[in-house]
Design a protein around this motif. Structure first.
Motif, PDB file in Angstrom:
ATOM      1  N   ARG A 102      45.369  21.562  -9.054  1.00  0.00           N
ATOM      2  CA  ARG A 102      45.113  20.186  -8.606  1.00  0.00           C
ATOM      3  C   ARG A 102      43.966  19.618  -9.424  1.00  0.00           C
ATOM      4  N   HIS A 103      44.137  18.422  -9.916  1.00  0.00           N
ATOM      5  CA  HIS A 103      43.104  17.750 -10.710  1.00  0.00           C
ATOM      6  C   HIS A 103      43.027  16.325 -10.189  1.00  0.00           C
ATOM      7  N   ARG A 104      42.035  16.088  -9.358  1.00  0.00           N
ATOM      8  CA  ARG A 104      41.935  14.765  -8.724  1.00  0.00           C
ATOM      9  C   ARG A 104      40.582  14.131  -9.010  1.00  0.00           C
ATOM     10  N   ASN A 105      40.606  12.866  -9.351  1.00  0.00           N
ATOM     11  CA  ASN A 105      39.387  12.057  -9.511  1.00  0.00           C
ATOM     12  C   ASN A 105      39.395  11.025  -8.393  1.00  0.00           C
ATOM     13  N   ALA A 106      38.210  10.658  -7.895  1.00  0.00           N
ATOM     14  CA  ALA A 106      38.161   9.625  -6.849  1.00  0.00           C
ATOM     15  C   ALA A 106      38.722   8.321  -7.405  1.00  0.00           C
ATOM     16  N   SER A 107      38.261   7.948  -8.594  1.00  0.00           N
ATOM     17  CA  SER A 107      38.830   6.788  -9.280  1.00  0.00           C
ATOM     18  C   SER A 107      38.425   6.912 -10.731  1.00  0.00           C
ATOM     19  N   SER A 108      39.220   6.356 -11.608  1.00  0.00           N
ATOM     20  CA  SER A 108      38.895   6.465 -13.014  1.00  0.00           C
ATOM     21  C   SER A 108      39.205   5.156 -13.690  1.00  0.00           C
ATOM     22  N   HIS A 109      38.147   4.409 -13.991  1.00  0.00           N
ATOM     23  CA  HIS A 109      38.383   3.112 -14.611  1.00  0.00           C
ATOM     24  C   HIS A 109      38.652   3.236 -16.095  1.00  0.00           C
TER      25      HIS A 109
ATOM     26  N   VAL B 281      44.441  17.151 -20.575  1.00  0.00           N
ATOM     27  CA  VAL B 281      44.025  17.988 -21.709  1.00  0.00           C
ATOM     28  C   VAL B 281      43.242  19.219 -21.226  1.00  0.00           C
ATOM     29  N   HIS B 282      42.496  19.081 -20.137  1.00  0.00           N
ATOM     30  CA  HIS B 282      41.757  20.225 -19.586  1.00  0.00           C
ATOM     31  C   HIS B 282      42.707  21.331 -19.128  1.00  0.00           C
ATOM     32  N   GLU B 283      43.801  20.928 -18.477  1.00  0.00           N
ATOM     33  CA  GLU B 283      44.741  21.963 -18.017  1.00  0.00           C
ATOM     34  C   GLU B 283      45.432  22.629 -19.200  1.00  0.00           C
TER      35      GLU B 283
ATOM     36  N   PHE C  62      35.423  21.972 -23.711  1.00  0.00           N
ATOM     37  CA  PHE C  62      36.275  22.379 -22.584  1.00  0.00           C
ATOM     38  C   PHE C  62      35.410  23.189 -21.626  1.00  0.00           C
ATOM     39  N   MET C  63      34.644  22.483 -20.803  1.00  0.00           N
ATOM     40  CA  MET C  63      33.585  23.131 -20.021  1.00  0.00           C
ATOM     41  C   MET C  63      34.113  24.025 -18.903  1.00  0.00           C
ATOM     42  N   ARG C  64      35.398  23.841 -18.536  1.00  0.00           N
ATOM     43  CA  ARG C  64      35.890  24.673 -17.434  1.00  0.00           C
ATOM     44  C   ARG C  64      35.783  26.160 -17.749  1.00  0.00           C
TER      45      ARG C  64
ATOM     46  N   GLU D 144      32.659  16.535 -27.556  1.00  0.00           N
ATOM     47  CA  GLU D 144      33.329  16.429 -26.259  1.00  0.00           C
ATOM     48  C   GLU D 144      34.847  16.426 -26.466  1.00  0.00           C
ATOM     49  N   LYS D 145      35.574  16.847 -25.425  1.00  0.00           N
ATOM     50  CA  LYS D 145      37.030  16.775 -25.480  1.00  0.00           C
ATOM     51  C   LYS D 145      37.436  15.334 -25.295  1.00  0.00           C
ATOM     52  N   PRO D 146      38.591  14.898 -25.773  1.00  0.00           N
ATOM     53  CA  PRO D 146      39.493  15.644 -26.647  1.00  0.00           C
ATOM     54  C   PRO D 146      38.938  15.648 -28.072  1.00  0.00           C
TER      55      PRO D 146
ATOM     56  N   THR E 125      32.085  13.257  -8.683  1.00  0.00           N
ATOM     57  CA  THR E 125      32.680  13.219 -10.035  1.00  0.00           C
ATOM     58  C   THR E 125      32.552  14.588 -10.695  1.00  0.00           C
ATOM     59  N   PHE E 126      33.108  14.683 -11.908  1.00  0.00           N
ATOM     60  CA  PHE E 126      33.023  15.941 -12.670  1.00  0.00           C
ATOM     61  C   PHE E 126      31.581  16.293 -13.032  1.00  0.00           C
ATOM     62  N   VAL E 127      30.714  15.305 -13.165  1.00  0.00           N
ATOM     63  CA  VAL E 127      29.323  15.587 -13.538  1.00  0.00           C
ATOM     64  C   VAL E 127      28.657  16.524 -12.521  1.00  0.00           C
TER      65      VAL E 127
ATOM     66  N   PHE F  96      45.896  13.302 -10.368  1.00  0.00           N
ATOM     67  CA  PHE F  96      45.826  12.137  -9.468  1.00  0.00           C
ATOM     68  C   PHE F  96      44.423  11.563  -9.652  1.00  0.00           C
ATOM     69  N   ILE F  97      44.324  10.487 -10.445  1.00  0.00           N
ATOM     70  CA  ILE F  97      42.987  10.024 -10.820  1.00  0.00           C
ATOM     71  C   ILE F  97      42.473   8.862  -9.965  1.00  0.00           C
ATOM     72  N   ASN F  98      43.255   8.495  -8.964  1.00  0.00           N
ATOM     73  CA  ASN F  98      42.736   7.516  -7.991  1.00  0.00           C
ATOM     74  C   ASN F  98      42.929   8.074  -6.590  1.00  0.00           C
TER      75      ASN F  98
END
Ligand code: ISE
Length: 344
Positions: A158-165, A179-181, A129-131, A100-102, A275-277, A232-234
Motif C-alpha cells: 500500500r502506498h498512500r499519500n494524504a494529498s499530492s498536488h 517508482v519506489h515500488e 531510494f530511501m526505503r 533524488e529519485k527518479p 507525509t513521507f518526510v 492512492f495519492i489523495n
C-alpha cells in the motif's frame, strides 16, 4: 573538503520540500558535510533556505556551482525532468552526487547517465531510494534473504499519500510515486521485474482532473513473485507505506502506524505520519549519512544510477500499461560489471 572544518562542501540544487529537508538534515542531524550553496530558480525560495543555513549562499542556477572549486559534492532535489542537465556536467567534472529519485524520467536519458558514469573508475551517483534504509524494509529483506519463513510468494503493497498536488498526471503517478515500488520490489526479491499491469477502479472525487486515483499496479518479477500495489495519492487520512509479504511458512508485515497509541474518551487511536518526510525521516537520515561517508572517499553507499536506470525502464513499461490496460514486459539491459559490487 574544507581544510579548516574537514567538512565536505555540498551544493543543494532544488529548494522545494525535499531539498529544504535535506539542507536541514545536513546542517542539524548528520556529520561530515555542510551546505555551502542552495540553488533554486525561485530566488526567494533559495534565499529563504540559505538564510537559515550558516555558511550557505543562494544561487539562481546550477552553472556557477558546477564550476566552483569550493564545491565538493552535489545534492540534486529538483523535479526529475531537470536531473539530466545537472548530472551530465557533474559527471564530466567527477563530482560525487546524491540525486533524488527518479534518476531521470525515461530510460533513454537514464541510459545516457549510466554510460557517462561508466567513463569514471567507479560509481559516483547515489540515487534517493530511501526505503532501502528504512528499518522495517531492512528487516523484511532479512526475513526474505535468510529464508526463515520459506520462499517469498506474494507482496501486498500500500502506498498512500494524504494529498499530492505535485503529482497531477498519469505518467507522474508512476514516475514519482510507483517508482519506489519498482525499486523496492526488485531489491526485496533480488530479481528483475518481468511484467507490469495497471488496473483502475472508480476514481475518488478528490483526484485531480486527468488522473485516476487510486490505481492498482500488478508487478511480476522474473523469479515469479507477484506484487499488488495500491497507489492512492489523495487518500486524505495521512501517509501510509505498508507491505505484507506472504511466504511459504508465514507472513511478515511492515509499516503499520504503531508508534504512538493513545486511549482516551473510550477510544483508542494511533498516530499516522502526515507525509513521507516524517514517515521516512530516519531512513532519509541514514541514507544521507552513508552517502556523505562514502562520497568523502569518492564512492557511493546505496542505490546506484543503474538502479535509477532500471526503475526508469519499469516506469516506461508502467506508463504503457496504464494507457493500454495490457500487461507490459519490462526489458532492462543486463547489469554491467561496473555496477555489480554495490551491496545495499
Ligand atoms: C514523493 O515524491 C515521494 O518520493 C514519496 O516517497 C512518495 O510517497 C510520493 O508519492 C511522491 O510524490
Amino acid at each position: 573538503v574544507d581544510t579548516v572544518t574537514d567538512d565536505m562542501r555540498v551544493a543543494v540544487i532544488g529548494a522545494g520540500m525535499m531539498g529544504a529537508d535535506h539542507v536541514r538534515r545536513i546542517t542539524e542531524r548528520i556529520s561530515g558535510a555542510r551546505v555551502v550553496a542552495v540553488v533554486d530558480a525561485d530566488a526567494q525560495r533559495a534565499a529563504a533556505v540559505a538564510d537559515s543555513t550558516p555558511g550557505a549562499v543562494a544561487r539562481p542556477d546550477a552553472t556557477e556551482v558546477l564550476a566552483d572549486p569550493n564545491v565538493d559534492a552535489l545534492l540534486i532535489a529538483t523535479p526529475g525532468q531537470f536531473h539530466e542537465s545537472i548530472l551530465a556536467p557533474a559527471l564530466e567534472r567527477g563530482l560525487p552526487v546524491f540525486c533524488e529519485k527518479p534518476l531521470t524520467l525515461d530510460a533513454a536519458s537514464s541510459l545516457r547517465i549510466v554510460e557517462l558514469e561508466q567513463k569514471r573508475d567507479r560509481p559516483v551517483v547515489q540515487v534517493g531510494f530511501m526505503r532501502r534504509f528504512d528499518a522495517g524494509f531492512r528487516r523484511l529483506k532479512d526475513v526474505a534473504d535468510q529464508g526463515a519463513l520459506g520462499e517469498l510468494l506474494l507482496l501486498h503493497c500500500r502506498h498512500r499519500n494524504a494529498s499530492s498536488h505535485l503529482v497531477n498526471s498519469e505518467a507522474l503517478l508512476i514516475q514519482d510515486s510507483v517508482v519506489h515500488e519498482f525499486d523496492i520490489i526488485a531489491w526485496l526479491t533480488g530479481s528483475e521485474l518481468a511484467t507490469i499491469e495497471v488496473r483502475k477502479p472508480r476514481s475518488s472525487r478528490h483526484a485531480p482532473d486527468g488522473l485516476a486515483d487510486p490505481q492498482l499496479v500488478l508487478i511480476e518479477t522474473e523469479s515469479g513473485v507477484i506484487a499488488d500495489v495500491e497507489i492512492f495519492i489523495n487518500a486524505r487520512y495521512g501517509y501510509e507505506v505498508s507491505t505484507e509479504a506472504v511466504f511459504e511458512e508465514g507472513v511478515a508485515a511492515i509499516g503499520q502506524p504503531t508508534e504512538l497509541v493513545t486511549r482516551t474518551s473510550y477510544a483508542q487511536s494511533m498516530s499516522i505520519a502526515p507525509t513521507f518526510v516524517e514517515r521516512f525521516r530516519d531512513a532519509y537520515d541514514t541514507q544521507l549519512q552513508r552517502w556523505v561517508n562514502a562520497a568523502r572517499n569518492g564512492a557511493i553507499d546505496g542505490p546506484s544510477a543503474w538502479d535509477g536506470y532500471r526503475a526508469a525502464v519499469a516506469c516506461e513499461a508502467g506508463i504503457l500499461a496504464q494507457a493500454s490496460g495490457e500487461r507490459v514486459r519490462v526489458g532492462a539491459a543486463p547489469t554491467p560489471d561496473f555496477y555489480r559490487n554495490q551491496v545495499i
